[in-house]
Scaffold this motif. Structure first.
Motif, PDB file in Angstrom:
ATOM      1  N   ALA A 116      10.783  -4.658 -31.516  1.00  0.00           N
ATOM      2  CA  ALA A 116      11.489  -5.236 -29.819  1.00  0.00           C
ATOM      3  C   ALA A 116      12.672  -4.797 -29.872  1.00  0.00           C
ATOM      4  O   ALA A 116      13.138  -4.261 -28.643  1.00  0.00           O
ATOM      5  CB  ALA A 116      11.061  -6.386 -29.585  1.00  0.00           C
ATOM      6  N   PHE A 117      13.091  -5.062 -31.344  1.00  0.00           N
ATOM      7  CA  PHE A 117      15.028  -4.803 -30.204  1.00  0.00           C
ATOM      8  C   PHE A 117      15.134  -3.561 -30.297  1.00  0.00           C
ATOM      9  O   PHE A 117      15.992  -2.632 -29.913  1.00  0.00           O
ATOM     10  CB  PHE A 117      15.495  -5.288 -32.213  1.00  0.00           C
ATOM     11  N   ALA A 134       8.988 -12.671 -38.426  1.00  0.00           N
ATOM     12  CA  ALA A 134       9.965 -12.531 -37.305  1.00  0.00           C
ATOM     13  C   ALA A 134      10.825 -12.039 -37.260  1.00  0.00           C
ATOM     14  O   ALA A 134      10.843 -11.276 -36.495  1.00  0.00           O
ATOM     15  CB  ALA A 134      11.154 -13.855 -37.716  1.00  0.00           C
ATOM     16  N   VAL A 135      11.145 -11.038 -38.638  1.00  0.00           N
ATOM     17  CA  VAL A 135      11.510  -9.363 -38.879  1.00  0.00           C
ATOM     18  C   VAL A 135      10.577  -8.573 -37.935  1.00  0.00           C
ATOM     19  O   VAL A 135      11.447  -7.360 -37.624  1.00  0.00           O
ATOM     20  CB  VAL A 135      11.849  -9.331 -40.432  1.00  0.00           C
ATOM     21  N   LEU A 178      17.152  -9.727 -24.848  1.00  0.00           N
ATOM     22  CA  LEU A 178      16.190  -9.114 -23.807  1.00  0.00           C
ATOM     23  C   LEU A 178      17.258 -10.197 -22.296  1.00  0.00           C
ATOM     24  O   LEU A 178      17.525  -9.025 -21.262  1.00  0.00           O
ATOM     25  CB  LEU A 178      15.253  -9.417 -23.572  1.00  0.00           C
ATOM     26  N   SER A 234      21.735  -7.358 -19.958  1.00  0.00           N
ATOM     27  CA  SER A 234      20.554  -7.214 -20.672  1.00  0.00           C
ATOM     28  C   SER A 234      19.959  -7.911 -18.760  1.00  0.00           C
ATOM     29  O   SER A 234      19.752  -7.446 -18.016  1.00  0.00           O
ATOM     30  CB  SER A 234      20.658  -8.963 -20.709  1.00  0.00           C
ATOM     31  N   GLY A 271      21.281 -10.756 -23.270  1.00  0.00           N
ATOM     32  CA  GLY A 271      22.447 -10.034 -24.500  1.00  0.00           C
ATOM     33  C   GLY A 271      22.850 -10.898 -25.355  1.00  0.00           C
ATOM     34  O   GLY A 271      24.186 -10.229 -25.724  1.00  0.00           O
ATOM     35  N   MET A 294      25.630  -6.981 -23.274  1.00  0.00           N
ATOM     36  CA  MET A 294      24.905  -6.683 -24.253  1.00  0.00           C
ATOM     37  C   MET A 294      25.887  -7.541 -25.091  1.00  0.00           C
ATOM     38  O   MET A 294      27.276  -6.144 -25.867  1.00  0.00           O
ATOM     39  CB  MET A 294      24.383  -5.578 -24.741  1.00  0.00           C
ATOM     40  N   SER A 295      25.780  -7.996 -25.696  1.00  0.00           N
ATOM     41  CA  SER A 295      26.933  -8.961 -27.049  1.00  0.00           C
ATOM     42  C   SER A 295      26.511  -8.637 -27.736  1.00  0.00           C
ATOM     43  O   SER A 295      25.415  -9.457 -29.506  1.00  0.00           O
ATOM     44  CB  SER A 295      26.820 -10.301 -26.402  1.00  0.00           C
ATOM     45  N   LEU A 296      26.896  -7.362 -28.758  1.00  0.00           N
ATOM     46  CA  LEU A 296      25.843  -7.550 -30.273  1.00  0.00           C
ATOM     47  C   LEU A 296      27.133  -7.337 -31.202  1.00  0.00           C
ATOM     48  O   LEU A 296      28.066  -6.722 -30.574  1.00  0.00           O
ATOM     49  CB  LEU A 296      24.844  -5.618 -30.344  1.00  0.00           C
ATOM     50  N   ILE A 340      15.548  -2.981 -26.291  1.00  0.00           N
ATOM     51  CA  ILE A 340      16.410  -3.304 -26.174  1.00  0.00           C
ATOM     52  C   ILE A 340      17.989  -2.788 -26.470  1.00  0.00           C
ATOM     53  O   ILE A 340      18.747  -3.132 -25.659  1.00  0.00           O
ATOM     54  CB  ILE A 340      16.159  -4.924 -26.052  1.00  0.00           C
ATOM     55  N   MET A 341      18.152  -2.768 -27.575  1.00  0.00           N
ATOM     56  CA  MET A 341      19.680  -2.271 -28.414  1.00  0.00           C
ATOM     57  C   MET A 341      19.538  -1.106 -26.555  1.00  0.00           C
ATOM     58  O   MET A 341      21.355  -1.195 -27.034  1.00  0.00           O
ATOM     59  CB  MET A 341      19.297  -2.262 -29.285  1.00  0.00           C
ATOM     60  N   GLY A 387      16.400  -6.944 -37.962  1.00  0.00           N
ATOM     61  CA  GLY A 387      15.903  -6.742 -36.661  1.00  0.00           C
ATOM     62  C   GLY A 387      16.973  -5.166 -36.041  1.00  0.00           C
ATOM     63  O   GLY A 387      16.381  -4.489 -35.954  1.00  0.00           O
ATOM     64  N   GLY A 429       6.944 -17.974 -37.496  1.00  0.00           N
ATOM     65  CA  GLY A 429       7.517 -16.722 -37.531  1.00  0.00           C
ATOM     66  C   GLY A 429       7.564 -16.195 -36.480  1.00  0.00           C
ATOM     67  O   GLY A 429       9.057 -15.473 -35.964  1.00  0.00           O
ATOM     68  N   VAL A 434      13.668 -12.408 -29.869  1.00  0.00           N
ATOM     69  CA  VAL A 434      13.406 -11.307 -28.955  1.00  0.00           C
ATOM     70  C   VAL A 434      14.278 -11.474 -27.252  1.00  0.00           C
ATOM     71  O   VAL A 434      14.485 -10.346 -26.125  1.00  0.00           O
ATOM     72  CB  VAL A 434      12.191 -10.372 -29.088  1.00  0.00           C
ATOM     73  N   VAL A 476       8.387  -9.010 -35.566  1.00  0.00           N
ATOM     74  CA  VAL A 476       8.993  -9.085 -33.827  1.00  0.00           C
ATOM     75  C   VAL A 476      10.790  -8.528 -33.627  1.00  0.00           C
ATOM     76  O   VAL A 476       9.849  -7.494 -32.778  1.00  0.00           O
ATOM     77  CB  VAL A 476       8.556  -9.685 -33.298  1.00  0.00           C
ATOM     78  N   THR A 477      11.304  -8.955 -34.604  1.00  0.00           N
ATOM     79  CA  THR A 477      12.796  -8.189 -33.774  1.00  0.00           C
ATOM     80  C   THR A 477      12.760  -6.750 -34.226  1.00  0.00           C
ATOM     81  O   THR A 477      13.298  -6.115 -33.293  1.00  0.00           O
ATOM     82  CB  THR A 477      13.841  -8.762 -34.440  1.00  0.00           C
ATOM     83  N   LEU A 478      12.434  -6.550 -35.258  1.00  0.00           N
ATOM     84  CA  LEU A 478      12.708  -4.786 -35.919  1.00  0.00           C
ATOM     85  C   LEU A 478      11.397  -3.825 -34.565  1.00  0.00           C
ATOM     86  O   LEU A 478      12.451  -3.095 -34.353  1.00  0.00           O
ATOM     87  CB  LEU A 478      10.911  -4.877 -37.219  1.00  0.00           C
ATOM     88  N   GLY A 536      11.051 -15.467 -33.865  1.00  0.00           N
ATOM     89  CA  GLY A 536      11.428 -13.536 -33.723  1.00  0.00           C
ATOM     90  C   GLY A 536      10.953 -13.386 -32.075  1.00  0.00           C
ATOM     91  O   GLY A 536      11.930 -12.895 -31.350  1.00  0.00           O
TER      92      GLY A 536
END
Lengths: 139, 136
Positions: B56-57, B49-50, A23, B66, A26, B72-74, B60-61, A108, A11, A19, B52-54, A15
């Motif tokens: 770091a995002f 995984a979440v 990063l 980038s 994008g 940035m393609s959100l 980054i956002m 996230g 996991g 990221v 990490v993304t919670l 993640g």
């Protein structure tokens, strides 16, 4: 090893990949979106195909280098692969995302839309296995 | 550079799926069997995984571009509508029918099992069908 160690390490790697993709490129690491973008010929497509190639190569690398055997092949019949695949493809395209895009990345991003999607597909996944195993008596 | 980064990210993602057990349909179905012989291990895949993304995002956002200079393609769609709910519900049913979501299905192709290839082809057909419905 503790039964939760490898799922947790896996996991964390997933993640980290999500990221790094956001990063450096994008982009959101939503697999269903990347795969559809690749096969449907979106412009600026090389990165999508390379990501998919990596996705396929990663496990082979892991099983070879770490000398871990492949998981046992599914015992389910081919028609269940057809049915499952059709529904997964149709649903992820209609709902704009899967476990990675809505689950890992959407949560996230603190996206309510993705949280709702994740709860929904977890619920129907659990419900489907319940029906197949405990009502229909399948495996 | 962009291609190489995407390749490495894909490899990392694929290793993560294999290490975690997500490419093993029996484990996934055991995880979804909440009211039977539930195998809770895979909670830690999404959980890890979440986490990490919670974290770091958030940082980054805030970026305009980038690290490789891409925009940035959100996702911009925030609608919680019938389409989202129907799509997610149908996806979950398919996940429960066979035990693969899209990432693990692609990742498991390298194990060279016929049913996995069948699943992936059917998945692409399903996507194409939904794409037609979407246009109608």
């Amino acid at each position: 090893m503790f039964a939760y160690t490898t799922p947790l390490i896996g996991g964390l790697l997933i993640g980290l990949s999500a990221v790094a993709l956001l990063l450096f490129l994008g982009r959101i690491a939503g697999i269903s979106g990347i795969v559809w973008g690749a096969v449907s010929g979106q412009p600026d497509n090389a990165w999508r195909w390379l990501f998919v190639v990596g996705l396929l190569a990663g496990p082979l690398l892991y099983h070879t280098v770490a000398a871990v055997p492949h998981p046992t092949a599914s015992a389910l019949p081919w028609w269940q692969a057809v049915l499952g695949g059709l529904l997964v493809g149709f649903g992820t395209k209609l709902g704009s995302g899967c476990t990675s895009g809505h689950g890992v990345c959407g949560i996230g991003r603190l996206s309510p839309r993705s949280l709702v999607a994740t709860i929904t597909f977890m619920a129907t996944g659990i419900g489907t296995v319940y029906i197949i195993r405990h009502i229909l008596g399948g495996v | 550079m962009k291609g190489l980064t995407a390749l490495l990210c894909g490899i990392l993602f694929g290793i993560g799926l294999a290490v975690s057990g997500m490419t093993d349909t029996a484990k996934v179905l055991g995880f979804l069997d909440l009211f039977g012989s539930w195998v809770p291990d895979l909670v830690f895949v999404m959980g890890g995984a979440v986490c990490v993304t919670l974290v770091a995002f958030r940082f980054i956002m805030k970026r305009d571009r980038s690290l490789l200079g891409e925009l940035m393609s959100l996702p911009s769609n925030t609608a919680i509508d019938g389409r989202l709910l129907a799509g997610a519900a149908i996806f979950g049913i398919g996940w429960g029918v066979y035990g693969y979501c899209p990432g693990p299905a692609i990742s498991a192709l390298g194990y060279l099992e016929t049913n996995t290839a069948i699943f992936v082809v059917a998945m692409l057909v399903g996507m194409a069908l939904a794409n037609r419905v979407g246009r109608a």
